[in-house]
Design an enzyme around this catalytic site. Structure first.
Site, short mmCIF file in Angstrom:
data_model
loop_
_atom_site.label_atom_id
_atom_site.label_comp_id
_atom_site.label_asym_id
_atom_site.label_seq_id
_atom_site.Cartn_x
_atom_site.Cartn_y
_atom_site.Cartn_z
N CYS A 1 30.75 24.30 40.73
CA CYS A 1 30.38 23.15 41.55
C CYS A 1 29.31 22.34 40.81
O CYS A 1 28.40 22.90 40.20
CB CYS A 1 29.84 23.51 42.92
SG CYS A 1 30.99 24.42 43.93
N ARG B 1 32.50 21.84 35.84
CA ARG B 1 31.95 22.90 36.69
C ARG B 1 32.86 23.24 37.86
O ARG B 1 32.61 24.20 38.59
CB ARG B 1 30.59 22.47 37.23
CG ARG B 1 29.56 22.23 36.15
CD ARG B 1 28.27 21.76 36.76
NE ARG B 1 27.61 22.83 37.48
CZ ARG B 1 26.74 23.67 36.95
NH1 ARG B 1 26.41 23.55 35.69
NH2 ARG B 1 26.19 24.61 37.67
N TRP C 1 34.21 23.85 43.04
CA TRP C 1 34.99 25.03 42.66
C TRP C 1 34.97 25.92 43.89
O TRP C 1 33.93 26.44 44.28
CB TRP C 1 34.36 25.73 41.46
CG TRP C 1 35.18 26.85 40.93
CD1 TRP C 1 36.22 26.76 40.04
CD2 TRP C 1 35.06 28.24 41.24
NE1 TRP C 1 36.74 28.00 39.79
CE2 TRP C 1 36.05 28.93 40.52
CE3 TRP C 1 34.21 28.98 42.08
CZ2 TRP C 1 36.21 30.31 40.59
CZ3 TRP C 1 34.38 30.35 42.14
CH2 TRP C 1 35.37 31.00 41.40
N ASN D 1 25.80 24.01 45.95
CA ASN D 1 26.41 24.84 44.91
C ASN D 1 25.85 26.24 45.12
O ASN D 1 24.64 26.40 45.28
CB ASN D 1 26.01 24.29 43.53
CG ASN D 1 26.40 25.21 42.39
OD1 ASN D 1 27.28 26.04 42.52
ND2 ASN D 1 25.73 25.05 41.27
N GLY D 2 26.72 27.25 45.16
CA GLY D 2 26.25 28.62 45.37
C GLY D 2 27.05 29.28 46.48
O GLY D 2 28.10 28.77 46.89
N GLU E 1 39.45 38.25 22.29
CA GLU E 1 39.14 36.83 22.47
C GLU E 1 40.41 35.98 22.38
O GLU E 1 40.60 35.03 23.15
CB GLU E 1 38.09 36.41 21.43
CG GLU E 1 37.70 34.95 21.40
CD GLU E 1 37.14 34.41 22.71
OE1 GLU E 1 36.89 35.18 23.65
OE2 GLU E 1 37.00 33.19 22.80
N LYS F 1 41.78 33.55 25.34
CA LYS F 1 42.03 32.12 25.15
C LYS F 1 43.42 31.77 25.65
O LYS F 1 43.61 30.79 26.35
CB LYS F 1 41.93 31.71 23.66
CG LYS F 1 40.58 31.63 23.05
CD LYS F 1 39.71 30.50 23.53
CE LYS F 1 38.94 30.85 24.75
NZ LYS F 1 37.72 31.58 24.63
N GLU G 1 43.72 32.07 29.61
CA GLU G 1 42.99 31.13 30.46
C GLU G 1 43.53 29.71 30.40
O GLU G 1 43.44 28.98 31.38
CB GLU G 1 41.48 31.17 30.21
CG GLU G 1 41.00 30.60 28.92
CD GLU G 1 39.47 30.67 28.79
OE1 GLU G 1 38.76 30.50 29.78
OE2 GLU G 1 39.01 30.89 27.67
N HIS H 1 48.87 54.39 22.92
CA HIS H 1 48.47 55.14 24.12
C HIS H 1 48.84 54.41 25.40
O HIS H 1 48.28 54.68 26.45
CB HIS H 1 46.97 55.43 24.07
CG HIS H 1 46.58 56.19 22.84
ND1 HIS H 1 46.83 57.53 22.69
CD2 HIS H 1 46.02 55.77 21.68
CE1 HIS H 1 46.42 57.92 21.48
NE2 HIS H 1 45.93 56.86 20.85
N LYS I 1 33.68 25.83 33.94
CA LYS I 1 32.99 26.12 32.69
C LYS I 1 31.81 27.06 32.90
O LYS I 1 31.57 27.97 32.12
CB LYS I 1 32.50 24.79 32.09
CG LYS I 1 31.75 24.93 30.79
CD LYS I 1 32.70 25.22 29.66
CE LYS I 1 31.99 25.41 28.34
NZ LYS I 1 32.83 26.21 27.43
O1 M6R Z 1 28.26 30.26 29.60
P1 M6R Z 1 28.57 31.69 29.30
O2 M6R Z 1 28.73 31.96 27.86
O3 M6R Z 1 27.60 32.64 29.94
O4 M6R Z 1 29.98 31.92 29.99
C1 M6R Z 1 30.58 33.18 30.03
C2 M6R Z 1 32.02 33.08 30.43
O5 M6R Z 1 32.13 32.54 31.71
C3 M6R Z 1 32.83 32.23 29.46
O6 M6R Z 1 32.73 32.68 28.15
C4 M6R Z 1 34.32 32.23 29.87
O7 M6R Z 1 34.87 33.49 29.71
C5 M6R Z 1 35.08 31.17 29.07
N1 M6R Z 1 35.91 30.39 29.94
C6 M6R Z 1 35.96 31.75 28.05
O8 M6R Z 1 36.63 30.78 27.32
#
Ligand code: M6R
Length: 620
Positions: free
Chosen positions: A2, A27, A74, A100-101, A493, A497, A500, A516, A615
């Protein structure tokens, strides 16, 4: 999660509110809305969907007024819908607010307010806050409070906050008190921008760029009473505070797309520069070590450290895993990498010699902040590896290291990952050199680090090859990502990627663990992405590839230039430059970022604003 904006001054409020929401859209983008006040009328416009849809609504149904608030959502409580969109109205329209929260005790408060006759129009926790402020205001006025005094409205907010359990960033307008905006923070960031005869409010500094460079970051338990000409900050425990005005260094061009179609692609291509910025000014050739300005610990204290805990979420947690390998190898200090969401509630034994690093791009991730606070409360030196200057984690840590990667706008983190890995490598060098790492070994690391921007430039040349491969595989519904040692976190990672931004199911595994369980997933429709640059156990990874090939699984390999052996085994190879093992993650992660990007594009996904994500995850 948010985004909040606010404006109070002499200009039409909706201009800044709308532009601010566009900049904060990363956000959350389930819905957007603004409320603008003119005299004792507060006009609310809100809509499910993106800020662009709100902009259309405002064209058809404009609002006028010189102060207002806005929100991009959000969803936490209640699905995305017009009714659940912010701003929310309390009482009979006396109060309008954005939040927000998460209000954890909202259900109890809602029942109590319903018994008092308040009618709810949404399923949100926020509407409870709006009614509660209206209720407290009514009570204050009944007790004879002065309706013309700002203090009356402040008191209504204070009394409300005392009853809330959870987190909030709030912006509140009062129908009967035009010219007043109250903001409050607990756990959800808020920044006040200071202009000439005007003030701005935002969840982070990005909306303020181009409007003002003077900012005041609110701390937890602070309330800001804001008018066009005045800013008063009160802390719950310590009362009136002198606003600490800082100068914002961000410029508008930092967040422009330029020649790129998406922020994610722009940020992938910025990596040669962002990596260089992460080590710039920090390499000490004379002493063959790294130098940090902000660790705030002297060498004696650092030498006493016998264990490091790295805590983070998501991509930052993957960077932490790479850091674990590198720090243990060069500094010979045991490292543990903890999910912040777990660490905050766990109680692992940690001696007084344990140093904690919170790794975070945004500096606002709620779990990372909470884990860091818990460690700090216990008395551990608590530092941050963070990108956003002035963020909550950067401000609350005992010290830390900034990434200097520039704003990362794409929801999928890319350049922050490689910058975090760079900084963790510098930390390994620094900690190594106050312990066992020799002068020549330190010099070699420095020389190798300096070559990395060029190595990344060379790696980016694989983009066209990645496009071809993406076209071949984009319809697959499952992917496996496999790597070993330093490239195991890279496999995790790569999988993150892909899932997401393309919504394809992907699993990252240490290549040898495949036997396994995950090998059961291998079939002709499931591509396995092997991250297999030359390394100490290269032949073992080759054997893992054979195992997949024997089961007819298609193989995409990330391998070092000139590796013909891999070419024989894999269906498709993406070549990257040969670098020392500990530096491989910076290089091997890049084609995986591009692969996810290209596949997502081919599947018609919104790469910069993937569904269900935001984000900055500022709720638990
Ligand atoms: O701002 P931060 O690095 O603390 O965020 C952590 C995760 O929310 C962030 O890395 C998230 O997994 C990304 N969307 C990955 O691409």
């Amino acid at each position: 999660m948010c985004g909040i904006v606010g404006y109070i001054g002499a200009k039409p409020a909706s201009n800044y509110l709308l532009e601010g929401l566009f900049r904060l859209e990363y956000r959350g983008y389930d819905s957007a809305g603004i409320a603008v006040q003119s005299g004792d009328t507060i006009a609310v416009r809100k809509k499910t969907g993106r800020v662009g849809q709100l902009a259309e609504l405002l064209k058809a149904s404009p609002v006028t007024g010189t102060h207002g608030i806005g929100h991009t959502r959000w969803a936490t409580h209640g699905q995305p819908s017009d009714n659940n969109s912010h701003p929310h109205t309390g009482g009979n329209g006396e109060v309008v607010l954005v939040h927000n929260g998460v209000i954890e005790n909202y259900a109890t408060l809602r029942s109590q307010l319903q018994e008092l006759g308040y009618v709810f129009h949404s399923q949100t926790d926020t509407e409870v806050v709006a009614h509660l402020v209206a209720h407290q205001l009514e009570e204050e006025l009944k007790l004879g409070a002065d309706p013309d005094s700002n203090a009356t409205y402040l008191r209504a907010v204070e009394l409300t906050l005392k009853q809330l359990k959870g987190t909030y960033g709030l912006g509140v307008l009062f129908r009967d008190k035009p010219g007043l905006l109250i903001a409050a923070r607990l756990g959800s960031p808020l920044v006040v921008g200071v202009g000439k005869d005007e003030h701005y409010l935002a969840s982070d500094a990005s909306p303020l760029v181009g409007y003002t460079d003077k900012v005041v970051y609110l701390n937890d338990h602070e309330i800001a009473m804001i008018t066009a000409n005045s800013l008063e900050i009160l802390h719950r425990d310590t009362g009136s505070q002198t606003p600490h005005i800082r100068v914002l260094e961000q410029t508008a061009s930092d967040t422009e797309l330029g020649q790129f179609e998406h922020y994610m692609l722009k940020e992938i291509f910025e990596q040669p520069t962002s990596i260089e910025n992460a080590f710039r000014g920090r390499l000490d050739d004379d002493e063959a070590t790294a130098r940090f300005g902000g660790l705030n610990l002297d060498p004696q204290e650092l030498r006493r450290i016998d264990r490091i805990v790295l805590t983070a979420c998501g991509t930052s947690w993957h960077a932490g895993l790479v850091g674990e390998y590198i720090i243990e190898e060069f500094a010979r200090i045991p490292v543990e990498v903890e999910y912040a969401s777990e660490l905050r509630y766990r109680n692992p034994p940690m001696s007084e010699r344990t140093m904690v690093f919170a790794i975070t791009q945004s500096g606002e991730t709620a779990d990372t902040l909470a884990a860091m606070r818990e460690c700090k409360r216990k008395g551990h030196p608590t530092l941050a590896i963070c990108n956003v200057v002035g963020s909550s984690i950067a401000r609350e840590a005992d010290g830390g290291i900034y990434l200097h990667a520039g704003p990362e706008v794409g929801v999928a983190s890319t350049k922050a990952f490689t910058s975090q890995v760079t900084v963790l490598t510098l930390l390994a060098l620094f900690m190594g050199r106050i312990r066992h790492l020799s002068y020549p070994a330190g010099q070699r690391m420095i020389a190798n680090l300096r070559k990395m921007p060029d190595k990344i430039r060379q790696t980016l040349e694989c983009h066209n090859r990645v496009k071809e491969i993406a076209r071949k595989y984009y319809t697959a519904e499952n992917f496996l990502y496999l790597g070993r040692l330093h490239n195991f976190p890279v496999a995790l990672e790569g999988a993150l990627k892909l899932k997401e931004i393309s919504y394809i199911h992907a699993e990252g595994y240490p290549a040898a663990e495949m036997k396994h369980g995950p090998i059961a997933l291998v079939d002709e429709q499931t591509p396995s992405v092997f991250v297999v640059p030359r390394c100490q156990i290269y032949p073992k990874v080759i054997s893992n590839m054979e195992e997949v090939r024997a089961r007819r699984g298609p193989i995409i390999a990330i391998a070092c230039e000139g590796d013909d052996k891999v070419a024989e085994l894999a269906d498709d190879v993406i070549y990257v430059p040969d670098v020392d093992e500990y530096l491989q993650p910076m290089v091997t992660s890049v084609p995986l970022q591009l692969l996810a990007y290209e596949i997502a594009l081919l599947r018609g996904c919104n790469v910069d604003r993937p569904r269900n994500l935001a984000k900055s995850v500022t709720v638990e």
